[in-house]
Design an enzyme around this catalytic site. Structure first.
Site, PDB file in Angstrom:
ATOM      1  N   ILE A  84      42.306  39.534  36.155  1.00  0.00           N
ATOM      2  CA  ILE A  84      42.868  39.670  37.508  1.00  0.00           C
ATOM      3  C   ILE A  84      43.785  38.483  37.844  1.00  0.00           C
ATOM      4  CG2 ILE A  84      42.323  39.886  39.969  1.00  0.00           C
ATOM      5  CD1 ILE A  84      39.644  41.239  39.058  1.00  0.00           C
ATOM      6  N   ASP A 138      41.698  26.881  35.309  1.00  0.00           N
ATOM      7  CA  ASP A 138      40.749  27.638  34.484  1.00  0.00           C
ATOM      8  C   ASP A 138      40.514  26.826  33.224  1.00  0.00           C
ATOM      9  OD1 ASP A 138      39.393  29.362  32.737  1.00  0.00           O
ATOM     10  OD2 ASP A 138      40.310  31.135  33.631  1.00  0.00           O
ATOM     11  N   ALA A 170      37.048  37.756  44.701  1.00  0.00           N
ATOM     12  CA  ALA A 170      36.175  37.633  43.518  1.00  0.00           C
ATOM     13  C   ALA A 170      34.730  37.954  43.904  1.00  0.00           C
ATOM     14  CB  ALA A 170      36.302  36.240  42.924  1.00  0.00           C
ATOM     15  N   ASP A 198      37.467  39.937  50.651  1.00  0.00           N
ATOM     16  CA  ASP A 198      37.144  41.327  50.289  1.00  0.00           C
ATOM     17  C   ASP A 198      35.680  41.433  49.855  1.00  0.00           C
ATOM     18  OD1 ASP A 198      37.851  44.082  49.710  1.00  0.00           O
ATOM     19  OD2 ASP A 198      37.718  43.554  47.586  1.00  0.00           O
ATOM     20  N   GLU A 242      26.230  42.470  51.114  1.00  0.00           N
ATOM     21  CA  GLU A 242      27.076  43.631  51.379  1.00  0.00           C
ATOM     22  C   GLU A 242      26.163  44.816  51.620  1.00  0.00           C
ATOM     23  OE1 GLU A 242      30.017  44.188  48.326  1.00  0.00           O
ATOM     24  OE2 GLU A 242      30.975  42.288  48.763  1.00  0.00           O
ATOM     25  N   HIS A 245      35.182  45.228  50.470  1.00  0.00           N
ATOM     26  CA  HIS A 245      35.051  45.270  49.001  1.00  0.00           C
ATOM     27  C   HIS A 245      35.798  46.471  48.402  1.00  0.00           C
ATOM     28  CE1 HIS A 245      32.365  43.760  45.492  1.00  0.00           C
ATOM     29  NE2 HIS A 245      33.538  44.162  45.066  1.00  0.00           N
ATOM     30  N   GLY A 273      38.660  46.072  46.515  1.00  0.00           N
ATOM     31  CA  GLY A 273      39.593  45.595  45.486  1.00  0.00           C
ATOM     32  C   GLY A 273      39.856  46.602  44.384  1.00  0.00           C
ATOM     33  N   ALA A 274      38.794  47.232  43.920  1.00  0.00           N
ATOM     34  CA  ALA A 274      38.946  48.139  42.779  1.00  0.00           C
ATOM     35  C   ALA A 274      39.052  49.595  43.223  1.00  0.00           C
ATOM     36  CB  ALA A 274      37.754  47.968  41.840  1.00  0.00           C
TER      37      ALA A 274
HETATM   38  P1  NAD Z   1      37.628  37.825  33.738  1.00  0.00           P
HETATM   39  O1  NAD Z   1      36.324  37.625  33.078  1.00  0.00           O
HETATM   40  O2  NAD Z   1      38.717  38.528  33.000  1.00  0.00           O
HETATM   41  O3  NAD Z   1      38.217  36.402  34.206  1.00  0.00           O
HETATM   42  C1  NAD Z   1      37.453  35.401  34.797  1.00  0.00           C
HETATM   43  C2  NAD Z   1      38.131  34.087  34.496  1.00  0.00           C
HETATM   44  O4  NAD Z   1      37.434  33.059  35.199  1.00  0.00           O
HETATM   45  C3  NAD Z   1      38.111  33.712  33.014  1.00  0.00           C
HETATM   46  O5  NAD Z   1      39.425  33.425  32.544  1.00  0.00           O
HETATM   47  C4  NAD Z   1      37.234  32.465  32.962  1.00  0.00           C
HETATM   48  O6  NAD Z   1      37.668  31.532  31.984  1.00  0.00           O
HETATM   49  C5  NAD Z   1      37.401  31.921  34.363  1.00  0.00           C
HETATM   50  N1  NAD Z   1      36.327  31.030  34.756  1.00  0.00           N
HETATM   51  C6  NAD Z   1      34.990  31.150  34.536  1.00  0.00           C
HETATM   52  N2  NAD Z   1      34.321  30.121  35.072  1.00  0.00           N
HETATM   53  C7  NAD Z   1      35.254  29.327  35.659  1.00  0.00           C
HETATM   54  C8  NAD Z   1      35.185  28.122  36.397  1.00  0.00           C
HETATM   55  N3  NAD Z   1      34.016  27.503  36.620  1.00  0.00           N
HETATM   56  N4  NAD Z   1      36.331  27.596  36.873  1.00  0.00           N
HETATM   57  C9  NAD Z   1      37.529  28.219  36.653  1.00  0.00           C
HETATM   58  N5  NAD Z   1      37.662  29.349  35.943  1.00  0.00           N
HETATM   59  C10 NAD Z   1      36.528  29.912  35.471  1.00  0.00           C
HETATM   60  O7  NAD Z   1      37.310  38.565  35.107  1.00  0.00           O
HETATM   61  P2  NAD Z   1      38.309  39.389  36.031  1.00  0.00           P
HETATM   62  O8  NAD Z   1      38.368  40.800  35.577  1.00  0.00           O
HETATM   63  O9  NAD Z   1      39.581  38.648  36.159  1.00  0.00           O
HETATM   64  O10 NAD Z   1      37.488  39.366  37.396  1.00  0.00           O
HETATM   65  C11 NAD Z   1      37.219  38.152  38.094  1.00  0.00           C
HETATM   66  C12 NAD Z   1      36.137  38.396  39.131  1.00  0.00           C
HETATM   67  O11 NAD Z   1      36.672  39.240  40.147  1.00  0.00           O
HETATM   68  C13 NAD Z   1      34.937  39.196  38.588  1.00  0.00           C
HETATM   69  O12 NAD Z   1      33.976  38.383  37.980  1.00  0.00           O
HETATM   70  C14 NAD Z   1      34.401  39.881  39.801  1.00  0.00           C
HETATM   71  O13 NAD Z   1      33.393  39.079  40.361  1.00  0.00           O
HETATM   72  C15 NAD Z   1      35.610  39.952  40.740  1.00  0.00           C
HETATM   73  N6  NAD Z   1      36.045  41.333  40.990  1.00  0.00           N
HETATM   74  C16 NAD Z   1      36.143  41.757  42.279  1.00  0.00           C
HETATM   75  C17 NAD Z   1      36.569  43.038  42.538  1.00  0.00           C
HETATM   76  C18 NAD Z   1      36.728  43.548  43.943  1.00  0.00           C
HETATM   77  O14 NAD Z   1      36.607  44.736  44.156  1.00  0.00           O
HETATM   78  N7  NAD Z   1      37.019  42.690  44.895  1.00  0.00           N
HETATM   79  C19 NAD Z   1      36.863  43.919  41.475  1.00  0.00           C
HETATM   80  C20 NAD Z   1      36.769  43.437  40.184  1.00  0.00           C
HETATM   81  C21 NAD Z   1      36.357  42.137  39.947  1.00  0.00           C
END
Ligand code: NAD
Length: 324
Positions: A148, A167, A227, A252, A257, A276, A278-279
């Site tokens: 994302i 990151d 997130a 979001d 929730e 919520h 996002g997706a």
């Molecule tokens: P992903 O696993 O592809 O990416 C997560 C990134 O975070 C990775 O690159 C990782 O290296 C980094 N990371 C982990 N710990 C870290 C830290 N302490 N500091 C900095 N970076 C760190 O996940 P994604 O698909 O990009 O999704 C991210 C988050 O978004 C998911 O875990 C989920 O909780 C949330 N999400 C929310 C919705 C929504 O509807 N709002 C939908 C999908 C995902």
């Protein structure tokens, strides 16, 4: 006949395709909105959304595979699943574009005060113009450069924004490919006009954005969290919004929730809330539906599913004769 329990609200809701796939492969699909401990006793697989799956539930179940409808597995007791040899599959990338587009939408909404303007005109019938800011030339701080975070960064760069990324697990080269710069978190917070969070919720990220970190942000900056709520200290954010320590925020995701109707967030100024979503696009939902269904079909056909979050169970599966 193997039974699949569907807990994810949007699984099979907008297209029959994923249910047809399961049924064609001999599964009986049952749906429940809420889950009790004993509910997992009669099922071989579950498709989970945001519902909590505890150790106790898994230990007293016949579950062989958990298919998470999404990527955040913080609602599932992963170590219990791993100990029990249960793979937990995820649907990476299925919703990355949708969440990124919502994030960019929220950034626009904050920058141009869209929600406030709409409410003033639509609800109060007052033709009052507000002054916003342009995104072009502004700095976006992206915390977490996974599926994302990368999609958000690409879009922001197209809008003429400078993108800073924190990151620690990502190589600088992959940031450079999209034109973003790698920085430490404090630097990102100090320099950004918008800070957008895209990290999973785990021990290293719980309350990552706390009172002190918020105090590093510019008074004119906005925080966007699509997130997980636990990544931000909610009390600190509420204080910062009420005291004008930052310009605004968009959320979001919440804990718990659904967001309770007496949440103090409802009394905050300059805050945009979405439930919520996002997706929640047809495209992302269908992608997630199919990936979750396919992982269950693959598993019961003796194939190691494509995206397993608890990798350490893979060896156990191989020993049992599962094929790649
Ligand atoms: P992903 O696993 O592809 O990416 C997560 C990134 O975070 C990775 O690159 C990782 O290296 C980094 N990371 C982990 N710990 C870290 C830290 N302490 N500091 C900095 N970076 C760190 O996940 P994604 O698909 O990009 O999704 C991210 C988050 O978004 C998911 O875990 C989920 O909780 C949330 N999400 C929310 C919705 C929504 O509807 N709002 C939908 C999908 C995902």
């Amino acid at each position: 006949m193997k039974k699949v329990l569907v807990l994810a609200r949007t699984f099979g809701r907008y297209s029959h395709e994923p249910i047809v796939l399961l049924e064609k492969n001999g599964f009986v699909v049952e749906r429940k909105e809420k889950i009790e401990s004993q509910d997992l006793k009669n099922f071989e697989a579950i498709i989970v959304g945001v519902q909590k799956i505890t150790r106790n539930m898994l230990e007293n179940s016949s579950i062989k595979i958990i298919a998470k409808h999404g990527v955040g597995v913080d609602n599932i007791d992963l170590s219990a699943a791993t100990e029990l040899g249960i793979p937990v599959t995820v649907t990476p990338n299925a919703n990355a574009v949708s969440v990124a587009e919502l994030t960019v939408g929220l950034i626009f909404a904050l920058a141009r005060k869209l929600v406030e303007s709409h409410k003033t005109l639509y609800e109060k019938r007052q033709f009052v113009s507000s002054i916003g800011i342009e995104l072009s030339g502004k700095t976006l701080g992206v915390v977490g450069f996974g599926s994302i975070g990368r999609e958000v960064s690409k879009r922001a760069i197209c809008l003429g924004m400078r993108v800073l990324v924190y990151d620690p697990y990502v190589q600088e080269e992959s940031l450079r490919q999209v034109g973003a710069e790698k920085v430490e978190l404090e630097e990102l917070l100090k320099q950004s006009d918008f800070v957008s969070l895209h990290v999973p919720l785990n021990e290293s990220t719980r309350n990552l954005i706390d009172k002190r970190k918020i105090s590093l942000m510019k008074k004119t900056a906005y925080l966007i969290n699509t997130a997980r709520a636990g990544v931000v200290d909610e009390t600190a954010l509420i204080d910062a919004l009420k005291n004008g320590q930052i310009a605004g925020a968009a959320l979001d995701v919440f804990e718990p929730e659904p967001l309770p109707s007496d949440s103090p967030l409802f009394d905050c100024p300059n805050l945009i809330l979405t439930p919520h979503v996002g997706a929640h696009t047809f495209e992302a939902i269908l992608r997630m539906n199919m990936m979750a269904a396919e992982s269950i079909v693959d598993f019961f056909n003796g194939k190691i599913p494509k995206y397993v979050a608890n990798n350490t169970v893979l060896e156990k599966l191989r020993q049992k004769g599962f094929k790649e």
